[in-house]
Design a protein around this motif. Structure first.
Motif, short mmCIF file in Angstrom:
data_model
loop_
_atom_site.label_atom_id
_atom_site.label_comp_id
_atom_site.label_asym_id
_atom_site.label_seq_id
_atom_site.Cartn_x
_atom_site.Cartn_y
_atom_site.Cartn_z
N UNK A 254 0.84 -1.20 0.00
CA UNK A 254 0.00 0.00 0.00
C UNK A 254 0.88 1.26 0.00
N UNK A 255 1.98 1.22 0.74
CA UNK A 255 2.91 2.36 0.75
C UNK A 255 3.53 2.56 -0.62
N UNK B 33 -12.30 8.23 -1.93
CA UNK B 33 -12.32 6.80 -2.28
C UNK B 33 -11.27 6.00 -1.51
N UNK B 34 -11.48 4.69 -1.50
CA UNK B 34 -10.53 3.74 -0.92
C UNK B 34 -9.95 2.93 -2.08
N UNK B 35 -8.63 2.78 -2.10
CA UNK B 35 -7.98 1.90 -3.06
C UNK B 35 -7.44 0.69 -2.30
N UNK B 36 -7.82 -0.50 -2.73
CA UNK B 36 -7.38 -1.73 -2.09
C UNK B 36 -6.20 -2.29 -2.87
N UNK B 37 -5.09 -2.52 -2.17
CA UNK B 37 -3.86 -2.97 -2.81
C UNK B 37 -3.55 -4.39 -2.32
N UNK B 38 -3.59 -5.36 -3.23
CA UNK B 38 -3.32 -6.75 -2.83
C UNK B 38 -1.89 -6.94 -2.33
N UNK B 39 -1.72 -7.77 -1.32
CA UNK B 39 -0.39 -8.02 -0.74
C UNK B 39 0.51 -8.76 -1.72
N UNK B 40 -0.08 -9.59 -2.58
CA UNK B 40 0.72 -10.42 -3.48
C UNK B 40 1.04 -9.76 -4.82
N UNK B 41 0.62 -8.53 -5.02
CA UNK B 41 0.91 -7.87 -6.29
C UNK B 41 2.41 -7.53 -6.34
N UNK C 191 6.06 -5.73 -7.43
CA UNK C 191 6.55 -4.35 -7.60
C UNK C 191 6.40 -3.90 -9.05
N UNK C 192 6.69 -4.82 -9.96
CA UNK C 192 6.61 -4.50 -11.39
C UNK C 192 5.17 -4.18 -11.80
N UNK D 151 2.81 -3.08 -9.76
CA UNK D 151 2.49 -1.79 -9.13
C UNK D 151 3.01 -0.64 -9.98
N UNK D 152 4.25 -0.77 -10.46
CA UNK D 152 4.82 0.28 -11.29
C UNK D 152 4.02 0.46 -12.56
N UNK D 153 3.57 -0.65 -13.14
CA UNK D 153 2.83 -0.59 -14.40
C UNK D 153 1.47 0.09 -14.23
N UNK D 154 0.82 -0.10 -13.10
CA UNK D 154 -0.54 0.45 -12.95
C UNK D 154 -0.56 1.82 -12.30
N UNK D 155 0.56 2.29 -11.77
CA UNK D 155 0.55 3.59 -11.13
C UNK D 155 0.96 4.66 -12.10
#
Length: 151
Positions: free
Chosen positions: A17-18, A134-142, A144-145, A147-151
């Motif tokens: 999430x961070x 809004x709340x964004x839910x971030x899966x623990x198993x996602x 780093x790559x 996360x970078x692609x979707x942010x």
């Protein structure tokens, strides 16, 4: 400026999430507020013990925060803000949302273990219709790559 609010704890899902909050803030010109809450059961009252326990909790949180803050400053180049509150984590998160109207998104990490309850998320979802953002839910198993692609 839009702020991303994320909770600081010792969990793996908090880490993702961070990451998400820092990368989104960096890519959108926003900021990150890291909220740490000291639950009441971590501070016992009586004979000066409470103040010692409170000071130790603050020191532990600040040291933990600094690990994340160092990464945020170097990689996504975001200067995070630390807010420490005392009380029930869900209540304190809701109180912070009311106190800081610049918070635009709350990023919550999701545990991949379905048997583990998340009282913070349960409380937020109960009040979701009245939240100011809004709340964004971030899966623990996602990864780093990813996360970078979707942010």
């Amino acid at each position: 400026m839009r702020k991303f609010l994320v909770m600081l704890d010792d969990s793996r899902e908090s880490l993702n999430a961070m990451r998400f909050a820092a990368m989104r803030a960096s890519n959108s010109g926003g900021a990150v507020t890291v909220l740490a809450v000291i639950p009441p059961n971590e501070i016992q009252h009586g004979f000066g013990v409470a103040e010692v326990m409170r000071a130790e909790a603050y020191e532990r949180i600040e040291a933990h925060f600094e690990v994340f803050a160092k990464w945020m400053r170097m990689r996504p180049k975001v200067e995070p803000e630390l807010v420490i509150r005392e009380g029930d984590p869900a209540e304190q998160l809701l109180a912070h949302l009311n106190d800081d109207p610049e918070v635009g998104i709350v990023a919550i990490g999701l545990n991949s273990d379905k048997s583990v309850q998340n009282p913070l998320l349960t409380r937020l979802l109960r009040d979701a219709a009245t939240l100011p953002c809004p709340i964004t839910l971030v899966p623990a198993d996602i990864s780093k790559e990813r996360l970078e692609a979707i942010t």
